[in-house]
Write a protein that holds these residues in place. Structure first.
Motif, PDB file in Angstrom:
ATOM      1  N   GLN A 159       0.842  -1.202   0.000  1.00  0.00           N
ATOM      2  CA  GLN A 159       0.000   0.000   0.000  1.00  0.00           C
ATOM      3  C   GLN A 159       0.872   1.245   0.000  1.00  0.00           C
ATOM      4  O   GLN A 159       2.016   1.201   0.449  1.00  0.00           O
ATOM      5  CB  GLN A 159      -0.890   0.052   1.253  1.00  0.00           C
ATOM      6  N   THR A 163      -1.931   5.256   3.244  1.00  0.00           N
ATOM      7  CA  THR A 163      -3.052   4.349   3.468  1.00  0.00           C
ATOM      8  C   THR A 163      -2.732   3.351   4.567  1.00  0.00           C
ATOM      9  O   THR A 163      -3.619   2.959   5.337  1.00  0.00           O
ATOM     10  CB  THR A 163      -3.414   3.609   2.173  1.00  0.00           C
ATOM     11  N   ALA A 169      -9.356   5.277   5.073  1.00  0.00           N
ATOM     12  CA  ALA A 169      -9.470   6.247   3.986  1.00  0.00           C
ATOM     13  C   ALA A 169      -9.959   5.587   2.698  1.00  0.00           C
ATOM     14  O   ALA A 169     -10.438   6.272   1.791  1.00  0.00           O
ATOM     15  CB  ALA A 169      -8.126   6.925   3.739  1.00  0.00           C
ATOM     16  N   ILE A 170      -9.851   4.273   2.612  1.00  0.00           N
ATOM     17  CA  ILE A 170     -10.277   3.536   1.426  1.00  0.00           C
ATOM     18  C   ILE A 170     -11.271   2.453   1.833  1.00  0.00           C
ATOM     19  O   ILE A 170     -10.970   1.604   2.677  1.00  0.00           O
ATOM     20  CB  ILE A 170      -9.074   2.886   0.707  1.00  0.00           C
ATOM     21  N   GLY A 171     -12.460   2.504   1.255  1.00  0.00           N
ATOM     22  CA  GLY A 171     -13.456   1.460   1.487  1.00  0.00           C
ATOM     23  C   GLY A 171     -13.812   1.258   2.940  1.00  0.00           C
ATOM     24  O   GLY A 171     -14.185   0.144   3.337  1.00  0.00           O
ATOM     25  N   HIS A 175     -10.107  -3.739   3.581  1.00  0.00           N
ATOM     26  CA  HIS A 175      -9.118  -4.316   2.688  1.00  0.00           C
ATOM     27  C   HIS A 175      -8.041  -4.990   3.529  1.00  0.00           C
ATOM     28  O   HIS A 175      -8.094  -4.952   4.759  1.00  0.00           O
ATOM     29  CB  HIS A 175      -8.551  -3.284   1.702  1.00  0.00           C
ATOM     30  N   HIS A 232      -5.191   8.147  -7.643  1.00  0.00           N
ATOM     31  CA  HIS A 232      -6.379   7.407  -7.211  1.00  0.00           C
ATOM     32  C   HIS A 232      -5.923   6.247  -6.334  1.00  0.00           C
ATOM     33  O   HIS A 232      -5.521   5.204  -6.838  1.00  0.00           O
ATOM     34  CB  HIS A 232      -7.164   6.892  -8.428  1.00  0.00           C
ATOM     35  N   HIS A 233      -5.973   6.416  -5.042  1.00  0.00           N
ATOM     36  CA  HIS A 233      -5.529   5.366  -4.126  1.00  0.00           C
ATOM     37  C   HIS A 233      -6.574   4.263  -4.038  1.00  0.00           C
ATOM     38  O   HIS A 233      -7.772   4.497  -4.230  1.00  0.00           O
ATOM     39  CB  HIS A 233      -5.241   5.943  -2.745  1.00  0.00           C
ATOM     40  N   PHE A 234      -6.118   3.062  -3.742  1.00  0.00           N
ATOM     41  CA  PHE A 234      -7.001   1.905  -3.696  1.00  0.00           C
ATOM     42  C   PHE A 234      -6.437   0.897  -2.718  1.00  0.00           C
ATOM     43  O   PHE A 234      -5.285   0.978  -2.298  1.00  0.00           O
ATOM     44  CB  PHE A 234      -7.125   1.273  -5.088  1.00  0.00           C
ATOM     45  N   GLY A 235      -7.263  -0.058  -2.347  1.00  0.00           N
ATOM     46  CA  GLY A 235      -6.837  -1.142  -1.483  1.00  0.00           C
ATOM     47  C   GLY A 235      -7.036  -2.475  -2.166  1.00  0.00           C
ATOM     48  O   GLY A 235      -7.708  -2.568  -3.202  1.00  0.00           O
TER      49      GLY A 235
END
Length: 240
Positions: A159, A163, A169-171, A175, A232-235
Motif C-alpha cells: 500500500q 493508506t 481512507a479507502i473502502g 481491505h 487514485h488510491h485503492f486497497g
C-alpha cells in the motif's frame, strides 16, 4: 496510552506518514536520516514533491530527528524501515548494534533506478525501475541475513504508506494487509501496530520468504494505479 519510543528510518513521504500517525497515537517518535544537517539544510522539495523536511518537522512538534544510529538506539522495540531499497542493507548493517534484539518492520521496495533494460516499461514519471533482488530472493531476506540478531518483518509494502497509517481512507478500511517473518513474536508486534492504525484484516503469509511476493507486487500495484489514474488510491482485499 502511555508513550513508547519508536523509530522511523527515512524522511520521505512514507516516513512522514508513519511518524505523524505514531505521534498521534501517543508514541515518542525518533526519525532517522543519513545526515541531520544536510536534511535540515534542504530548501527544495524532494524527488516526490514533498516539502523540505525542516518545514514538515516544524509542523510536527515533538517528533525528533536523529542520525540513523541514534534513532534506532532510542527505539524501545520497534523500528520501521523506509530507507530506499538500493541502500537499505548497507545503511542498516552500519547500525546493527543499535538494532540488535528489536523488531524491524521493512516496507522498502528493492527498486534499482536507471538500470539498463531490454524491454523498458514507460510510465508518466519515466521508466519503471527494475527490481533487484527478485524472484529467488528479497530485500527483506537480505536484511535478515545481514542482521541475524534483528527480527525482520515484511509488511506495509503493498500500500501507499498514507493508506497504511489510515486504512479507513479507502473502502471504510475493508481491505487486507500482509505480514511475513521468521519470528512469530515480531509478526504479532507488527500486527498489533497495524491494529492500532485501524486495520481489521491482517493476513499472516508465514515465513520471510513470502516477502518476495510482497515486494514483486509493487509492479502490479503500479499497473493498477496507472489504470485507475494517478493519485487514485485503492486497497486490495483477499476474499475468502
Amino acid at each position: 496510552m502511555s508513550a513508547k519510543n519508536i523509530a522511523v528510518l527515512g524522511t520521505g513521504g512514507g516516513g512522514r506518514a508513519h511518524a505523524a500517525r505514531l505521534a498521534e497515537l501517543g508514541y515518542e517518535v525518533h526519525v532517522g536520516t543519513r545526515d541531520v544537517e544536510a536534511t535540515l539544510a534542504r530548501t527544495e522539495p524532494d524527488m516526490m514533491g514533498n516539502a523540505p523536511y525542516k518545514e514538515w518537522l516544524a509542523d510536527h512538534p515533538g517528533i525528533q530527528l536523529h542520525a540513523f544510529a541514534d534513532a534506532a538506539a532510542a527505539a524501545d522495540d520497534i523500528v520501521i524501515n523506509g530507507i530506499d531499497g538500493h541502500n537499505a542493507v548497507a545503511a542498516l548493517t552500519s547500525i546493527a548494534d543499535q538494532l540488535t534484539g528489536k523488531t524491524l518492520i521493512d516496507y522498502a521496495v528493492p527498486y534499482l533506478y536507471g538500470a539498463a533494460m531490454d524491454h523498458p516499461w514507460p510510465t508518466p514519471w519515466g521508466t519503471m525501475p527494475k527490481m533487484d533482488p527478485c524472484d529467488t530472493d528479497s530485500l527483506a531476506e537480505q536484511i535478515q541475513r545481514a542482521l541475524p540478531d534483528v527480527k525482520v518483518v515484511k509488511s506495509f509494502v503493498t500500500q501507499e504508506q498514507e493508506t497504511v497509517v489510515n486504512p479507513k481512507a479507502i473502502g471504510g478500511g475493508d481491505h487486507t494487509m500482509f505480514v511475513a517473518s521468521d519470528h512469530t513474536d515480531a509478526k504479532q508486534t507488527a500486527t498489533d501496530l497495524l491494529t492500532a492504525y485501524g486495520w481489521t484484516d491482517v493476513l499472516d503469509l508465514g515465513g520471510l520468504v513470502a516477502a518476495r511476493g510482497m515486494e514483486m507486487y509493487a509492479h502490479m500495484h503500479s499497473a493498477i494505479g496507472l489504470a485507475l489514474g494517478l493519485g487514485h488510491h485503492f486497497g486490495v482485499k483477499v476474499v475468502r
